[in-house]
Design an enzyme around this catalytic site. Structure first.
Site, short mmCIF file in Angstrom:
data_model
loop_
_atom_site.label_atom_id
_atom_site.label_comp_id
_atom_site.label_asym_id
_atom_site.label_seq_id
_atom_site.Cartn_x
_atom_site.Cartn_y
_atom_site.Cartn_z
CB SER A 23 -0.91 0.02 1.23
OG SER A 23 -1.77 -1.10 1.19
N GLY A 36 2.24 -10.38 -11.05
CA GLY A 36 1.70 -11.42 -11.91
C GLY A 36 2.54 -11.56 -13.17
NE ARG A 41 -33.16 -27.48 -3.77
CZ ARG A 41 -32.74 -28.73 -3.69
NH1 ARG A 41 -32.54 -29.41 -4.82
NH2 ARG A 41 -32.47 -29.30 -2.53
NE ARG A 77 -29.89 -14.81 1.49
CZ ARG A 77 -29.84 -16.13 1.56
NH1 ARG A 77 -30.94 -16.83 1.73
NH2 ARG A 77 -28.68 -16.76 1.42
CB THR A 81 -5.97 -7.44 -1.81
OG1 THR A 81 -6.83 -8.02 -0.84
CG2 THR A 81 -4.60 -7.16 -1.21
CD GLU A 96 -3.96 -2.41 -10.26
OE1 GLU A 96 -3.59 -1.30 -9.83
OE2 GLU A 96 -3.31 -3.04 -11.08
CG ASP A 149 -6.48 -2.64 1.87
OD1 ASP A 149 -6.91 -3.78 2.02
OD2 ASP A 149 -6.83 -1.66 2.55
C1 LIG Z 1 -4.40 -5.69 -15.20
C2 LIG Z 1 -5.54 -6.06 -16.07
C3 LIG Z 1 -6.07 -4.86 -16.84
C4 LIG Z 1 -7.27 -5.20 -17.64
C5 LIG Z 1 -8.49 -5.06 -16.76
C6 LIG Z 1 -9.41 -6.20 -16.87
C7 LIG Z 1 -10.36 -6.20 -15.76
C8 LIG Z 1 -9.68 -6.30 -14.43
C9 LIG Z 1 -9.13 -7.66 -14.20
C10 LIG Z 1 -8.21 -7.68 -13.01
C11 LIG Z 1 -6.83 -8.14 -13.32
C12 LIG Z 1 -5.90 -7.49 -12.36
C13 LIG Z 1 -4.65 -8.28 -12.08
C14 LIG Z 1 -4.04 -7.86 -10.76
C15 LIG Z 1 -2.92 -6.91 -11.00
C16 LIG Z 1 -2.53 -6.24 -9.72
C17 LIG Z 1 -1.62 -5.29 -9.76
C18 LIG Z 1 -1.27 -4.55 -8.56
O1 LIG Z 1 -1.75 -4.78 -7.47
S1 LIG Z 1 -0.18 -3.29 -8.85
C19 LIG Z 1 0.14 -2.60 -7.29
C20 LIG Z 1 -1.06 -1.87 -6.74
N1 LIG Z 1 -0.65 -1.11 -5.62
C21 LIG Z 1 -1.37 -0.08 -5.15
O2 LIG Z 1 -2.46 0.19 -5.58
C22 LIG Z 1 -0.72 0.71 -4.06
C23 LIG Z 1 -1.73 1.58 -3.34
N2 LIG Z 1 -1.05 2.75 -2.77
C24 LIG Z 1 -1.05 3.95 -3.45
O3 LIG Z 1 -1.60 4.12 -4.51
C25 LIG Z 1 -0.34 5.08 -2.78
O4 LIG Z 1 0.66 4.57 -1.92
C26 LIG Z 1 -1.29 5.98 -1.94
C27 LIG Z 1 -2.20 6.69 -2.90
C28 LIG Z 1 -2.10 5.15 -0.97
C29 LIG Z 1 -0.48 6.97 -1.15
O5 LIG Z 1 0.43 7.55 -2.04
P1 LIG Z 1 1.39 8.73 -1.55
O6 LIG Z 1 2.38 8.99 -2.61
O7 LIG Z 1 1.89 8.41 -0.18
O8 LIG Z 1 0.41 9.95 -1.57
P2 LIG Z 1 -0.33 10.67 -0.38
O9 LIG Z 1 -1.33 9.78 0.27
O10 LIG Z 1 0.72 11.32 0.46
O11 LIG Z 1 -1.10 11.78 -1.21
C30 LIG Z 1 -0.35 12.83 -1.81
C31 LIG Z 1 -1.26 13.48 -2.84
O12 LIG Z 1 -1.25 12.64 -4.00
C32 LIG Z 1 -2.58 12.36 -4.38
N3 LIG Z 1 -2.58 11.07 -5.06
C33 LIG Z 1 -2.25 9.88 -4.51
N4 LIG Z 1 -2.37 8.91 -5.43
C34 LIG Z 1 -2.78 9.52 -6.58
C35 LIG Z 1 -3.09 9.04 -7.88
N5 LIG Z 1 -3.01 7.73 -8.18
N6 LIG Z 1 -3.49 9.92 -8.81
C36 LIG Z 1 -3.58 11.23 -8.49
N7 LIG Z 1 -3.31 11.78 -7.28
C37 LIG Z 1 -2.92 10.89 -6.34
C38 LIG Z 1 -3.35 12.36 -3.10
O13 LIG Z 1 -4.74 12.55 -3.34
C39 LIG Z 1 -2.71 13.54 -2.39
O14 LIG Z 1 -3.25 14.72 -2.93
P3 LIG Z 1 -3.44 15.98 -1.93
O15 LIG Z 1 -4.01 17.04 -2.81
O16 LIG Z 1 -2.06 16.28 -1.38
O17 LIG Z 1 -4.38 15.51 -0.84
C1 FAD Z 2 -3.77 -11.80 -6.65
C2 FAD Z 2 -2.84 -10.63 -6.49
C3 FAD Z 2 -2.17 -10.13 -7.61
C4 FAD Z 2 -1.27 -9.07 -7.47
N1 FAD Z 2 -0.58 -8.62 -8.57
C5 FAD Z 2 0.34 -7.62 -8.42
C6 FAD Z 2 1.11 -7.18 -9.53
O1 FAD Z 2 0.97 -7.68 -10.63
N2 FAD Z 2 2.03 -6.19 -9.33
C7 FAD Z 2 2.21 -5.61 -8.10
O2 FAD Z 2 3.06 -4.72 -7.99
N3 FAD Z 2 1.48 -6.01 -7.02
C8 FAD Z 2 0.55 -6.99 -7.15
N4 FAD Z 2 -0.18 -7.41 -6.07
C9 FAD Z 2 0.12 -6.85 -4.75
C10 FAD Z 2 -0.98 -5.92 -4.27
O3 FAD Z 2 -0.94 -4.73 -4.98
C11 FAD Z 2 -0.75 -5.69 -2.76
O4 FAD Z 2 -1.02 -6.89 -2.09
C12 FAD Z 2 -1.67 -4.58 -2.24
O5 FAD Z 2 -1.24 -3.35 -2.74
C13 FAD Z 2 -1.68 -4.54 -0.71
O6 FAD Z 2 -0.36 -4.42 -0.21
P1 FAD Z 2 0.18 -5.47 0.88
O7 FAD Z 2 -0.23 -6.82 0.46
O8 FAD Z 2 1.62 -5.19 1.08
O9 FAD Z 2 -0.61 -5.12 2.20
P2 FAD Z 2 -0.30 -3.79 3.21
O10 FAD Z 2 -0.11 -2.65 2.35
O11 FAD Z 2 0.82 -4.26 4.09
O12 FAD Z 2 -1.65 -3.77 3.96
C14 FAD Z 2 -2.05 -4.88 4.75
C15 FAD Z 2 -3.33 -4.51 5.43
O13 FAD Z 2 -3.08 -3.50 6.39
C16 FAD Z 2 -4.14 -2.56 6.43
N5 FAD Z 2 -3.60 -1.23 6.13
C17 FAD Z 2 -2.46 -0.94 5.48
N6 FAD Z 2 -2.26 0.38 5.43
C18 FAD Z 2 -3.30 0.95 6.08
C19 FAD Z 2 -3.67 2.31 6.37
N7 FAD Z 2 -2.94 3.36 5.96
N8 FAD Z 2 -4.82 2.50 7.06
C20 FAD Z 2 -5.59 1.45 7.43
N9 FAD Z 2 -5.30 0.17 7.19
C21 FAD Z 2 -4.16 -0.08 6.52
C22 FAD Z 2 -5.15 -3.02 5.38
O14 FAD Z 2 -6.14 -3.81 6.00
C23 FAD Z 2 -4.32 -3.89 4.47
O15 FAD Z 2 -5.08 -4.88 3.82
C24 FAD Z 2 -1.08 -8.49 -6.19
C25 FAD Z 2 -1.76 -8.97 -5.07
C26 FAD Z 2 -2.64 -10.04 -5.21
C27 FAD Z 2 -3.36 -10.56 -4.00
#
Ligand SMILES: CCCCCCCCCCCCCCC/C=C/C(=O)SCCNC(=O)CCNC(=O)[C@H](O)C(C)(C)COP(=O)(O)OP(=O)(O)OC[C@H]1O[C@@H](n2cnc3c(N)ncnc32)[C@H](O)[C@@H]1OP(=O)(O)O
Ligand code: FAD
Length: 620
Positions: free
Chosen positions: A144, A177, A310, A333, A422, A424, A426
């Site tokens: 995250s 992935g 059913r 439901r 989780t 993209e 949490d």
């Molecule tokens: C892939 C398939 C595609 C096709 C789709 C098909 C359908 C779907 C099928 C599903 C398939 C999916 C496969 C799974 C693939 C999975 C991939 C992943 O999981 S990739 C990794 C994902 N990880 C995350 O999402 C991490 C989440 N965390 C964050 O985004 C950031 O850490 C945070 C936003 C929580 C915090 O960022 P930080 O830099 O610390 O910013 P601040 O909180 O301090 O905020 C500062 C400021 O920035 C603004 N902000 C933050 N994020 C954004 C953003 N994305 N865009 C614009 N602005 C942003 C925030 O609002 C703050 O603004 P302010 O004005 O200062 O308040």
């Molecule tokens: C099936 C799958 C596919 C994925 N594919 C990819 C990929 O292709 N590329 C990639 O980069 N990542 C990928 N991920 C990783 C995914 O993006 C991370 O698991 C996700 O961003 C959450 O991070 P974490 O697992 O480290 O949990 P953390 O960030 O450690 O969070 C753990 C838990 O702590 C709590 N928490 C954390 N922070 C806070 C907060 N600030 N306030 C309150 N509660 C909080 C939440 O309950 C959270 O679920 C994948 C994950 C899964 C499960």
């Protein structure tokens, strides 16, 4: 009466133009025709069969997945499928596979964060799948908290290279992935360091495996992270682990669309918001919202078929037992889930427009809507995926013991779907991002900066903080403007209350930490308002076809009033409605359930017929 006869019977009795409803669901006639054509293609191709998937070992499942991916690619080439048709084919193949990330994240990231030269260099190879990429951001220690990532990319001016390194165990890339077995390249997110200064997280293209023998390159340790939730499910995906031991890459392998490093090692932050580095996540979050409506509709389709066929209890004089769909509990439901599928469909259509709009604005260096787009994609991804995951489980329970059988399709659907809460981002973390946006908006009220877009209602907060819903009879809840005002008042009051309570703390950060739960609930109220308002906007459009609009109005009322009933505490506690008005809403909901079931059984079964195509192609 057998299900299929029943369907045929219901189709004949349809209260509405089923063909036109199909087009409403698909979004356009063209989209429907593509979807139908590709679904038939998948359903008729034995290579894409899925009924054996849960019985395969992890190794055989993975081989099966690779075979399907290769066959899909072959069919895309042979049939010269368009990008939309190819995307649909991958969707209907419906098995998590490395190409999801290659096409869904690796390529979009290069397009969104690479400069012109980098796009020209890397995209042609990626489009031809001469290289296969993954998106490697998450680490063992941080997911995250992106700004907490530890992998380093240190610039070496002597050689005009970056040195990519994993300094700690927790800096190991973990989860990406496609990483575990298949990808030849990765988009790595790492801390950019030049001349000893840390410039935060940036994207770098790194080759992982040889294009000759597919073996890991020097300094690269890579592998699969093992079995995941469920048997088949996401185990068709090679989520991996990756560590770097001082791996050198050329300077031009840093994505330079957002910021640059010059030959001399000078860091240049262009005049775009640094958050554009997060752009790919925003892109996928908006796709996930549309995907939620698909997953939800599949579950509803299965549960509806079951509920119609059913029978249990209620036999009189040896006659047939009662169809479980006749039970009020079954209706209360199931029907809100049917309505939610349409609600998520329509808000997903709108979100796709919002994302396209911001992409065009960014090209003109207009960043004005970026905060709203972040809040909308984060909030809608969170709310729709949480609701869909819960709904799939509810559909399992609606099907009694049969819902627990793999052959029902529900366990696999659940196991594949739930990580959407989780990945993209949490869902709680994303709600807190929405809350941050709401608090910032409330703090600016009175500054002269007029809230616009999905937050425009905050500009009417003075009225919304004291208005009373004009509901005296149950049917008053059938008026869209009455429902809209109730949802606006609830969202405004919850946000304003949070903002006031934040002032009781020494600083915003402390307040945010203490009030996080209230803030997350205020964010849900705001996002549900967006979904309700977009459903209303959809109903204001010209919707052709006999009776189609009428059916959608019924589904809108079921969606909105079932939400109101579920969150009645919010509405009453914030003073938007009285307990009596809440009771009238529930009374109206009961009447609506009868309408969906008895007056419009075809609507229910229509969903079955429409989505049967999906089921056939996925052949659970
Ligand atoms: C892939 C398939 C595609 C096709 C789709 C098909 C359908 C779907 C099928 C599903 C398939 C999916 C496969 C799974 C693939 C999975 C991939 C992943 O999981 S990739 C990794 C994902 N990880 C995350 O999402 C991490 C989440 N965390 C964050 O985004 C950031 O850490 C945070 C936003 C929580 C915090 O960022 P930080 O830099 O610390 O910013 P601040 O909180 O301090 O905020 C500062 C400021 O920035 C603004 N902000 C933050 N994020 C954004 C953003 N994305 N865009 C614009 N602005 C942003 C925030 O609002 C703050 O603004 P302010 O004005 O200062 O308040
Ligand atoms: C099936 C799958 C596919 C994925 N594919 C990819 C990929 O292709 N590329 C990639 O980069 N990542 C990928 N991920 C990783 C995914 O993006 C991370 O698991 C996700 O961003 C959450 O991070 P974490 O697992 O480290 O949990 P953390 O960030 O450690 O969070 C753990 C838990 O702590 C709590 N928490 C954390 N922070 C806070 C907060 N600030 N306030 C309150 N509660 C909080 C939440 O309950 C959270 O679920 C994948 C994950 C899964 C499960």
């Amino acid at each position: 009466m057998e299900a299929l006869d029943y369907h045929a019977e219901e189709r004949r009795k349809a209260e509405f133009d089923v063909e036109e409803m199909k087009i409403v669901w698909a979004g356009s006639r063209q989209a429907y025709e593509i979807s139908d054509r590709v679904a038939r293609l998948v359903a008729s191709d034995p290579v894409f069969r899925k009924d054996n998937r849960t019985m395969l070992s992890r190794k055989d499942l993975f081989k099966d997945t690779l075979r399907k991916a290769a066959h899909a690619w072959k069919r895309i080439i042979e049939l010269r499928l368009s990008e939309e048709e190819a995307s649909k084919l991958r969707f209907f193949v419906d098995q998590p596979v490395f190409t999801d990330l290659h096409w869904g994240m690796f390529i979009p990231a290069i397009k969104g964060q690479g400069n012109e030269e980098q796009q020209q260099k890397w995209l042609p190879m990626a489009y031809k799948m001469q290289i296969i990429g993954c998106y490697a951001q998450t680490e063992l220690g941080h997911g995250s908290n992106v700004q907490g990532l530890e992998t380093t990319a240190t610039f070496d001016p002597e050689t005009d290279e970056f040195v990519i390194h994993s300094p700690t165990l927790t800096s190991s890339k973990w989860w990406p992935g496609g990483l575990g077995k298949v990808s030849t390249h990765a988009l790595i997110y790492a801390r950019l360091i030049t001349d000893g200064q840390d410039h935060g997280v940036h994207g770098f293209i790194v080759q992982l495996r040889s294009l000759d023998d597919h073996l890991p390159l020097p300094g690269i340790t890579v592998g699969d992270i093992g079995m995941k939730f469920g048997s088949g499910a996401y185990n068709s995906m090679d989520n991996g682990v990756l560590r770097f031991d001082h791996v050198r890459i050329l300077r031009d392998q840093m994505l330079m669309g957002v910021s640059q490093v010059t030959r001399e090692g000078k860091f240049m932050q262009s005049d775009v918001p640094r958050q554009l580095v997060y752009g790919t996540m925003v892109y996928v979050r908006q796709k996930i919202v549309a995907d939620a409506s698909c997953a939800l509709s599949r579950a509803v389709c299965i549960a509806t078929r079951y509920s119609v066929v059913r029978r249990q209890f209620g036999s009189h004089n040896g006659g047939p037992e009662t169809q479980v769909i006749d039970y009020k509990t079954q209706q209360s439901r199931l029907f809100p889930l049917l309505a939610s599928a349409y609600a998520f469909r329509f808000v997903g259509e709108w979100l796709k427009w919002l994302y396209t709009d911001v992409t065009q604005r960014l090209q003109a260096s207009d960043f004005s809507t970026l905060p709203e787009v972040h809040a909308c994609t984060a909030g809608l991804k969170s709310v729709t995926t949480s609701a869909t995951a819960d709904a799939i489980e509810e559909c399992r329970k609606l099907c009694g013991g049969h819902g627990y059988l793999s052959s029902s399709g529900l366990p696999e659907l659940f196991a594949v779907y739930v990580p959407a809460c989780t990945y993209e981002g949490d869902n709680v973390v994303l709600l807190l991002q929405v809350a941050r946006f709401l608090m910032k908006t409330v703090s600016q009220l009175g500054s002269g900066k007029k809230p616009v877009g999905t937050i425009a209602y905050m500009g009417r907060s003075e009225h919304l903080l004291q208005c009373r819903c004009e509901v005296e009879r149950a049917e008053d809840w059938l008026k869209p403007n009455v429902i809209l005002e109730a949802f606006e008042a609830r969202a405004a009051r919850m946000s304003v209350t949070c903002a006031k309570n934040l002032n009781n703390f020494a600083n915003q950060e402390e307040g945010f930490a203490q009030l996080a739960t209230d803030l997350a609930e205020a964010a849900v109220a705001h996002v549900q308002l967006i979904i309700v308002s977009k459903f209303i906007e959809k109903l204001q459009q010209d919707i052709p076809g006999k009776g189609v609009k009428r059916q959608l109005e019924i589904l809108f009322n079921v969606y909105a009033l079932s939400l109101l009933h579920k969150h009645l505490g919010d509405f009453v506690a914030s003073g938007c409605i009285t307990p009596k008005q809440g009771a009238l809403a529930n009374e109206q909901l009961r009447l609506l359930y009868s309408q969906v079931h008895f007056d419009n059984p075809s609507l229910l079964l229509y969903m079955v017929l429409l989505l049967e195509r999906l089921l056939q192609s996925t052949s659970f």
